[in-house]
Design a protein around this motif. Structure first.
Motif, PDB file in Angstrom:
ATOM      1  N   HIS A  88      36.051 -68.416  43.541  1.00 41.06           N
ATOM      2  CA  HIS A  88      37.202 -67.790  42.956  1.00 41.06           C
ATOM      3  C   HIS A  88      37.890 -68.102  41.913  1.00 41.06           C
ATOM      4  O   HIS A  88      38.851 -67.433  41.381  1.00 41.06           O
ATOM      5  CB  HIS A  88      38.122 -67.821  44.317  1.00 41.06           C
ATOM      6  CG  HIS A  88      38.132 -69.223  45.165  1.00 41.06           C
ATOM      7  ND1 HIS A  88      38.903 -70.301  44.511  1.00 41.06           N
ATOM      8  CD2 HIS A  88      37.822 -69.516  46.172  1.00 41.06           C
ATOM      9  CE1 HIS A  88      38.569 -71.226  45.313  1.00 41.06           C
ATOM     10  NE2 HIS A  88      38.313 -70.855  46.366  1.00 41.06           N
ATOM     11  N   GLN A  89      37.549 -69.312  41.697  1.00 41.14           N
ATOM     12  CA  GLN A  89      38.451 -69.834  40.139  1.00 41.14           C
ATOM     13  C   GLN A  89      39.935 -69.799  40.336  1.00 41.14           C
ATOM     14  O   GLN A  89      40.491 -69.526  39.242  1.00 41.14           O
ATOM     15  CB  GLN A  89      37.913 -69.343  38.882  1.00 41.14           C
ATOM     16  CG  GLN A  89      36.394 -69.373  38.900  1.00 41.14           C
ATOM     17  CD  GLN A  89      35.801 -68.800  37.570  1.00 41.14           C
ATOM     18  OE1 GLN A  89      36.497 -68.150  36.656  1.00 41.14           O
ATOM     19  NE2 GLN A  89      34.685 -68.777  37.362  1.00 41.14           N
ATOM     20  N   LEU A  90      40.438 -70.359  41.657  1.00 40.67           N
ATOM     21  CA  LEU A  90      41.721 -70.488  41.263  1.00 40.67           C
ATOM     22  C   LEU A  90      42.018 -71.844  40.942  1.00 40.67           C
ATOM     23  O   LEU A  90      41.231 -72.773  40.821  1.00 40.67           O
ATOM     24  CB  LEU A  90      42.375 -70.418  42.856  1.00 40.67           C
ATOM     25  CG  LEU A  90      41.952 -69.261  43.649  1.00 40.67           C
ATOM     26  CD1 LEU A  90      42.391 -69.297  45.164  1.00 40.67           C
ATOM     27  CD2 LEU A  90      42.639 -67.926  43.052  1.00 40.67           C
ATOM     28  N   LEU A  91      43.340 -71.783  40.331  1.00 40.51           N
ATOM     29  CA  LEU A  91      43.821 -73.094  39.655  1.00 40.51           C
ATOM     30  C   LEU A  91      44.221 -74.049  40.720  1.00 40.51           C
ATOM     31  O   LEU A  91      45.202 -73.757  41.366  1.00 40.51           O
ATOM     32  CB  LEU A  91      44.830 -72.981  38.561  1.00 40.51           C
ATOM     33  CG  LEU A  91      44.583 -72.133  37.427  1.00 40.51           C
ATOM     34  CD1 LEU A  91      45.574 -71.916  36.552  1.00 40.51           C
ATOM     35  CD2 LEU A  91      43.423 -72.671  36.972  1.00 40.51           C
ATOM     36  N   PRO A  92      43.673 -75.235  40.911  1.00 36.44           N
ATOM     37  CA  PRO A  92      43.796 -76.046  42.175  1.00 36.44           C
ATOM     38  C   PRO A  92      45.251 -76.581  42.127  1.00 36.44           C
ATOM     39  O   PRO A  92      45.820 -77.016  43.405  1.00 36.44           O
ATOM     40  CB  PRO A  92      43.071 -77.356  41.990  1.00 36.44           C
ATOM     41  CG  PRO A  92      42.655 -77.260  40.360  1.00 36.44           C
ATOM     42  CD  PRO A  92      42.682 -75.860  40.027  1.00 36.44           C
ATOM     43  N   PRO A 135      44.632 -74.079  46.760  1.00 38.02           N
ATOM     44  CA  PRO A 135      43.096 -73.601  47.005  1.00 38.02           C
ATOM     45  C   PRO A 135      42.411 -74.457  47.888  1.00 38.02           C
ATOM     46  O   PRO A 135      41.807 -73.998  48.724  1.00 38.02           O
ATOM     47  CB  PRO A 135      42.760 -73.532  45.577  1.00 38.02           C
ATOM     48  CG  PRO A 135      44.012 -73.358  44.594  1.00 38.02           C
ATOM     49  CD  PRO A 135      45.022 -73.850  45.434  1.00 38.02           C
ATOM     50  N   ALA A 136      42.877 -76.066  47.838  1.00 33.51           N
ATOM     51  CA  ALA A 136      41.887 -76.976  48.859  1.00 33.51           C
ATOM     52  C   ALA A 136      42.328 -76.559  50.107  1.00 33.51           C
ATOM     53  O   ALA A 136      41.419 -77.123  51.014  1.00 33.51           O
ATOM     54  CB  ALA A 136      42.341 -78.167  48.262  1.00 33.51           C
ATOM     55  N   GLN A 144      39.013 -66.209  48.213  1.00 28.85           N
ATOM     56  CA  GLN A 144      38.356 -65.102  47.729  1.00 28.85           C
ATOM     57  C   GLN A 144      39.396 -64.234  47.830  1.00 28.85           C
ATOM     58  O   GLN A 144      39.415 -63.148  46.698  1.00 28.85           O
ATOM     59  CB  GLN A 144      37.021 -64.737  48.100  1.00 28.85           C
ATOM     60  CG  GLN A 144      36.111 -63.745  47.180  1.00 28.85           C
ATOM     61  CD  GLN A 144      35.900 -64.333  45.648  1.00 28.85           C
ATOM     62  OE1 GLN A 144      36.842 -64.645  45.120  1.00 28.85           O
ATOM     63  NE2 GLN A 144      34.679 -64.432  45.627  1.00 28.85           N
ATOM     64  N   ARG A 145      40.054 -63.671  49.003  1.00 26.79           N
ATOM     65  CA  ARG A 145      41.002 -62.656  48.941  1.00 26.79           C
ATOM     66  C   ARG A 145      42.404 -63.150  47.864  1.00 26.79           C
ATOM     67  O   ARG A 145      43.041 -62.004  47.472  1.00 26.79           O
ATOM     68  CB  ARG A 145      41.507 -62.653  50.450  1.00 26.79           C
ATOM     69  CG  ARG A 145      40.548 -61.827  51.263  1.00 26.79           C
ATOM     70  CD  ARG A 145      41.207 -61.516  52.549  1.00 26.79           C
ATOM     71  NE  ARG A 145      40.980 -62.714  53.676  1.00 26.79           N
ATOM     72  CZ  ARG A 145      41.732 -63.004  54.453  1.00 26.79           C
ATOM     73  NH1 ARG A 145      42.744 -62.247  54.942  1.00 26.79           N
ATOM     74  NH2 ARG A 145      41.523 -64.187  55.182  1.00 26.79           N
ATOM     75  N   ALA A 149      43.638 -60.513  45.115  1.00 28.19           N
ATOM     76  CA  ALA A 149      45.011 -60.326  44.864  1.00 28.19           C
ATOM     77  C   ALA A 149      45.613 -60.629  43.545  1.00 28.19           C
ATOM     78  O   ALA A 149      46.296 -59.841  42.918  1.00 28.19           O
ATOM     79  CB  ALA A 149      45.941 -61.188  45.937  1.00 28.19           C
ATOM     80  N   ARG A 150      45.017 -61.858  42.961  1.00 26.72           N
ATOM     81  CA  ARG A 150      45.212 -62.059  41.538  1.00 26.72           C
ATOM     82  C   ARG A 150      44.761 -60.816  40.408  1.00 26.72           C
ATOM     83  O   ARG A 150      45.467 -60.509  39.759  1.00 26.72           O
ATOM     84  CB  ARG A 150      44.786 -63.344  41.234  1.00 26.72           C
ATOM     85  CG  ARG A 150      44.760 -63.802  39.773  1.00 26.72           C
ATOM     86  CD  ARG A 150      43.985 -65.171  39.652  1.00 26.72           C
ATOM     87  NE  ARG A 150      42.691 -64.918  39.777  1.00 26.72           N
ATOM     88  CZ  ARG A 150      41.805 -65.836  39.857  1.00 26.72           C
ATOM     89  NH1 ARG A 150      42.147 -67.187  39.698  1.00 26.72           N
ATOM     90  NH2 ARG A 150      40.586 -65.847  40.168  1.00 26.72           N
ATOM     91  N   ALA A 151      43.595 -60.197  40.867  1.00 22.47           N
ATOM     92  CA  ALA A 151      42.859 -59.285  40.098  1.00 22.47           C
ATOM     93  C   ALA A 151      43.903 -58.130  39.955  1.00 22.47           C
ATOM     94  O   ALA A 151      43.671 -57.331  39.302  1.00 22.47           O
ATOM     95  CB  ALA A 151      41.475 -59.149  40.610  1.00 22.47           C
ATOM     96  N   LEU A 152      44.306 -57.653  41.076  1.00 29.91           N
ATOM     97  CA  LEU A 152      45.465 -56.568  41.689  1.00 29.91           C
ATOM     98  C   LEU A 152      46.714 -56.701  40.751  1.00 29.91           C
ATOM     99  O   LEU A 152      47.584 -55.683  40.786  1.00 29.91           O
ATOM    100  CB  LEU A 152      45.581 -56.284  42.948  1.00 29.91           C
ATOM    101  CG  LEU A 152      44.318 -55.895  43.444  1.00 29.91           C
ATOM    102  CD1 LEU A 152      44.522 -55.884  45.213  1.00 29.91           C
ATOM    103  CD2 LEU A 152      43.903 -54.507  43.161  1.00 29.91           C
ATOM    104  N   MET A 153      47.066 -58.022  40.278  1.00 26.23           N
ATOM    105  CA  MET A 153      48.437 -58.308  40.192  1.00 26.23           C
ATOM    106  C   MET A 153      49.007 -57.474  38.994  1.00 26.23           C
ATOM    107  O   MET A 153      50.042 -56.689  39.085  1.00 26.23           O
ATOM    108  CB  MET A 153      48.463 -59.672  39.555  1.00 26.23           C
ATOM    109  CG  MET A 153      50.018 -60.232  39.366  1.00 26.23           C
ATOM    110  SD  MET A 153      51.143 -60.299  40.803  1.00 26.23           S
ATOM    111  CE  MET A 153      52.573 -60.051  39.823  1.00 26.23           C
TER     112      MET A 153
END
Length: 235
Positions: A88-92, A135-136, A144-145, A149-153
């Motif tokens: 998902h490559q969220l910023l930790p 994220p942790a 991933q969800r 959500a980030r992709a939809l922002m």
């Protein structure tokens, strides 16, 4: 929504895409399948304007993006295209809510409206109780969800997903797959998904098979490559 004509892409002497023609309509959920090295990820990255094609035309929502300069292309990408990756490559260091807000912040927006939209998206995806978690502290499926959500922002025209369920267990994989179709129904969202998961591919509106950098017609064969042409080692 997406019109691709004669797209070619090489890396050095390696020709990865060899004249791809493809049309994707709005509200479609389309899967792209094929063996490793077929050019699937390269095609997705060209559609996402991360790679410029060497030849051909790419129109997204009526705009020929191959004619845009670097600055205009980056702005177009921010506002019209969302991305979901296998990991998902969220910023930790940021919470789920803050991660979802990032595309809007990069686009120069801030304030209550951005925070409110991010919270609404997390609620839509069943994550309102996890908005302040980093994220942790999230499961793989939750992470991933959040990435969806980030992709939809920024309310993109299309979301491009590269093996989005590849790192998930069977339960979370099934939930993510259902989510794509729910979002299509609720938000009229268009999805293009590169996947090795044939179960997901069978559920999509249309499956595109890519072999050696060319689309294989249903039940057909690819056009044989010229003997002097090197083909596909990209995923």
């Amino acid at each position: 929504m997406i019109d691709i004509k004669g797209i070619r892409k090489s890396f050095g002497r390696l020709e990865v895409l060899r004249g791809v023609d493809l049309n994707i309509a709005g509200r479609e959920v389309v899967s792209i399948v094929g063996p490793s090295g077929a050019g699937k990820t390269t095609l997705l990255q060209v559609m996402g304007t991360l790679y410029r094609p060497d030849a051909g035309e790419l129109r997204i929502a009526g705009t020929d993006v191959t004619r845009l300069g670097a600055g205009d292309l980056a702005e177009f990408r921010r506002r019209h295209i969302g991305f979901v990756f296998q990991f998902h490559q969220l910023l930790p260091e940021f919470t789920a809510l803050e991660n979802v807000m990032i595309p809007a912040l990069i686009d120069g927006r801030s304030g209550r409206a951005v925070r409110r939209r991010a919270a609404e998206l997390l609620d839509l995806l069943g994550l309102s109780a996890r908005r302040d978690h980093k994220p942790a502290q999230l499961s793989g499926g939750e992470g991933q969800r959040v990435a969806v959500a980030r992709a939809l922002m920024n309310e993109p025209d299309v979301i491009l997903a590269d093996e989005p369920s590849g790192s998930l267990d069977s339960r979370n994989k099934a939930e993510l797959h259902r989510l794509f179709f729910d979002l299509r129904d609720k938000l009229s969202q268009t999805f293009v998904i590169v996947t090795h998961d044939m179960e997901l591919a069978r559920e999509t509106d249309r499956t595109i098979s890519l072999v050696d950098g060319q689309i294989v017609p249903p039940g057909g064969e690819t056009i044989p490559a010229d003997e002097t042409t090197e083909t596909g080692s990209e995923a």
